[in-house]
Write a protein that holds these residues in place. Structure first.
Motif, mmCIF file in Angstrom:
data_model
loop_
_atom_site.group_PDB
_atom_site.id
_atom_site.type_symbol
_atom_site.label_atom_id
_atom_site.label_comp_id
_atom_site.label_asym_id
_atom_site.label_seq_id
_atom_site.Cartn_x
_atom_site.Cartn_y
_atom_site.Cartn_z
ATOM 1 N N VAL A 56 -23.860 33.135 10.741
ATOM 2 C CA VAL A 56 -24.077 33.102 12.198
ATOM 3 C C VAL A 56 -24.307 31.656 12.648
ATOM 4 O O VAL A 56 -24.988 30.885 11.968
ATOM 5 N N ARG A 57 -23.760 31.315 13.808
ATOM 6 C CA ARG A 57 -23.970 29.974 14.366
ATOM 7 C C ARG A 57 -24.535 30.087 15.780
ATOM 8 O O ARG A 57 -24.295 31.094 16.471
ATOM 9 N N ASP A 106 -23.022 32.166 18.948
ATOM 10 C CA ASP A 106 -22.272 33.392 18.615
ATOM 11 C C ASP A 106 -22.897 34.558 19.374
ATOM 12 O O ASP A 106 -24.120 34.617 19.543
ATOM 13 N N LEU A 138 -21.928 41.197 14.922
ATOM 14 C CA LEU A 138 -21.689 39.786 15.186
ATOM 15 C C LEU A 138 -20.271 39.692 15.741
ATOM 16 O O LEU A 138 -19.297 40.011 15.042
ATOM 17 N N LYS A 139 -20.167 39.268 16.998
ATOM 18 C CA LYS A 139 -18.848 39.293 17.654
ATOM 19 C C LYS A 139 -18.070 38.015 17.336
ATOM 20 O O LYS A 139 -17.821 37.180 18.215
ATOM 21 N N VAL A 140 -17.754 37.884 16.075
ATOM 22 C CA VAL A 140 -16.937 36.764 15.591
ATOM 23 C C VAL A 140 -15.877 37.403 14.703
ATOM 24 O O VAL A 140 -16.197 38.300 13.910
ATOM 25 N N GLU A 165 -12.502 34.035 11.061
ATOM 26 C CA GLU A 165 -13.448 32.930 11.248
ATOM 27 C C GLU A 165 -14.635 33.087 10.288
ATOM 28 O O GLU A 165 -15.116 32.107 9.705
#
Ligand code: FES
Length: 562
Positions: A498-499, A502, A515-517, A521
């Motif tokens: 996580v960044r 995000d 986590l909507k990534v 990625e």
């Protein structure tokens, strides 16, 4: 199997000499031959000056000894590792498995026919049950009991729910130092364990529900005469178990007993820490604790027990209001009534004979619960592939569905350094993320999951926001806090990827944490991830090399199963 002093002789290659020597040393301590021929009950004492919750453990041991003698056996008190929640660096959880190993090895090595396990503070009862189940020796738990509630300027106070509430008010500037100091003296007004439904109270209720304690005994306050009577009765029952050789932990710790524990955990709004401890306890019997079942029974069972932090009362009120078997009676359609207990009765038989009085204000009826829905929910999703937990009963309903940008703290040190920075990029919508605070990461999975509200928001009156982590949380804490994310960041779980910024979506009712990534990625970020350095030596190295993840109980992998 040899009994009493003849059992588990030291190995000199001459058993009669070993017994001669052993008896000789005890004669030196003043014992007669008549005494030394009796069955032996070991009384595992967790008395320690570093464990103020267990200040009365010596008196408990004395009352247990009285009961043992009354039933014709010989009591031997012996020490073990003792853990207090606030006295162990970096967290007492790191030492729970050490205590469990100590319990298992000592009761397997000493010449005893049954053992009484004196527990109380958070990690002690789990460690004792883990060790006793692995040793599979007749074992019965007696807890030191809870503190009485504090009284301060017209209010009843309870450790540690009110410790946290008052501290948060102090941080927010709404309570000044002298006021905090006056309340401080009343937060823990007697010895004993925290008197709200924190981890100690929860694990005492779990031990009684799993069948390892005398019925009604989990709730008696530390400084009540009931406590000493239960201790005496526990000693008497242990002597009977020493003579008869049972029941064994393996007869009590069944899937039925674990389901009952899950039902009671939900109905009491017990500590989320119990999930980890129940998984470890079950694992010792070779059973995988069923998180899906915990979630399922939660949808069927509302919170009936009106105790802080979900409600208003304290353990002494629970005890006077009918104690645990009265709650079982309320829940009888959800419990497996055939589950056995250490006194020879089933749960159903205990319910049938238990006095009918119940205080409806404390042990609510099913049609008037304190919280109408589940206390604890189990979440899954791409951020928690092996699961996570949230205590809905302690959370803010408006945040059950929430989507917001991540603010990531890489460690506890990072959290402490930046949380009150006036320039912190945080709003009430932010999802605060703490990682590397799991079983391996911290190490020891400390109770750091209820991240403090940043001062810049707390001082404006904000009381809650979504916080997620691979850590645990005290059973006395509250807030919209997702815990036990597994796999943890230090094991390479998605939490590590996580960044800041995000988008994270919590859907507590839908049981997801997302986590909507996109996957590509995340896969790219994974190639950049490096596992943390390991401790070089000693117990900490053993811990990080062998500890299991939260859903398996954070036990050492080589201790799981038979
Ligand atoms: Fe010992 Fe709460 S700190 S029970």
């Amino acid at each position: 199997m040899k009994k009493g002093l003849r059992s588990r002789l030291a190995q000199y290659g001459d058993e009669e000499f070993a017994l001669f020597l052993r008896r000789g040393f005890l004669k030196g301590a003043g014992f007669t031959d008549e005494a030394l021929d009796r069955p032996i009950v070991g009384i595992l004492s967790t008395a320690s000056d570093f464990n103020p919750c267990h200040k009365t453990a010596p008196q408990v041991a004395e009352a247990v000894s009285r009961g043992v003698r009354m039933a014709g056996a010989l009591p031997f008190v012996f020490p073990t590792v003792s853990l207090h929640e606030a006295f162990s660096f970096p967290t007492s959880m790191l030492l729970r498995n050490l205590m469990a190993m100590d319990v298992e090895e000592m009761i397997s090595a000493l010449p005893l026919d049954a053992v009484v396990l004196i527990g109380g503070c958070d990690k002690t009862i789990p460690a004792e049950l883990m060790g006793a189940i692995s040793a599979d020796m007749p074992a019965i738990v007696v807890n030191v009991g809870s503190m009485l509630a504090g009284k301060h300027e017209g209010a009843r106070l309870g450790a540690c729910t009110d410790c946290r509430r008052l501290w948060a008010a102090f941080r927010a500037g709404t309570l000044d130092g002298p006021d905090l100091d006056r309340a401080h003296d009343q937060l823990m007004p007697t010895s004993g364990t925290c008197m709200v439904m924190g981890t100690a109270s929860t694990m005492a209720c779990m031990a009684e529900t799993l069948g390892f304690m005398l019925p009604g005994s989990a709730t008696a306050p530390a400084v009540s005469s009931d406590r000493w009577r239960f201790a005496e009765a526990t000693g008497k029952r242990a002597a009977e178990m020493a003579i008869s050789g049972g029941p064994l932990p393996s007869e009590l710790l069944t899937k039925a007993a674990l389901k009952n524990a899950s039902v009671v955990l939900q109905a009491t709004s017990g500590s989320t820490n119990a999930i980890v401890h129940l998984a470890a306890i079950a694992g010792r019997a070779g059973i995988q604790y069923d998180l899906d079942e915990l979630d399922r029974v939660g949808r069927e069972v509302p919170v009936l027990l009106d105790l802080k932090p979900a409600g208003n009362n304290f353990m002494e009120d629970f005890h006077a209001g009918g104690s645990l078997p009265s709650l079982w009676r309320r829940l009888k359609d959800h419990l497996d009534l055939s589950a056995k207990t250490v006194n020879g009765e089933t749960i159903g038989e205990i319910i049938a004979r238990w006095p009918p009085y119940v205080d409806d204000k404390v042990i609510r009826p099913l049609d008037n619960p304190i919280v109408p829905s589940e206390a604890i929910a189990v979440l899954k999703g791409n951020l928690a592939p092996q699961g996570a937990a949230i205590k809905l009963a302690a959370a803010t309903p408006a945040l059950f569905q929430h989507e917001g940008p991540a603010l990531v703290f890489d460690s506890l040190a990072d959290l402490e350094a930046r949380i009150d920075d006036p320039d912190l990029d945080v709003t009430p919508d932010t999802v605060m993320v703490l990682r590397n605070a799991g079983p391996i990461g911290a190490p020891g999975m400390p109770e750091a999951g209820a991240l403090p509200i940043p001062k810049k928001l707390g001082s404006k009156g904000l009381k809650d926001m979504v916080r997620i982590s691979d850590a645990r949380m005290s059973g006395t804490a509250f807030g919209t806090v997702v815990l036990h994310i597994s796999p943890e960041a230090a094991a390479g779980g998605p939490l590590a990827l996580v960044r800041d910024g995000d988008i994270i979506k919590l859907d507590a009712k839908g049981r997801t944490l997302t986590l909507k990534v996109d996957d590509a990625e995340l896969a790219r970020r994974k190639t950049e991830w490096k596992p943390p350095a390991k401790p070089e030596r000693g117990y900490h190295r053993l811990w990080v090399d062998t500890v299991t993840q939260a859903e398996q109980g954070c036990d050492f992998d080589f201790l799981v199963g038979k």
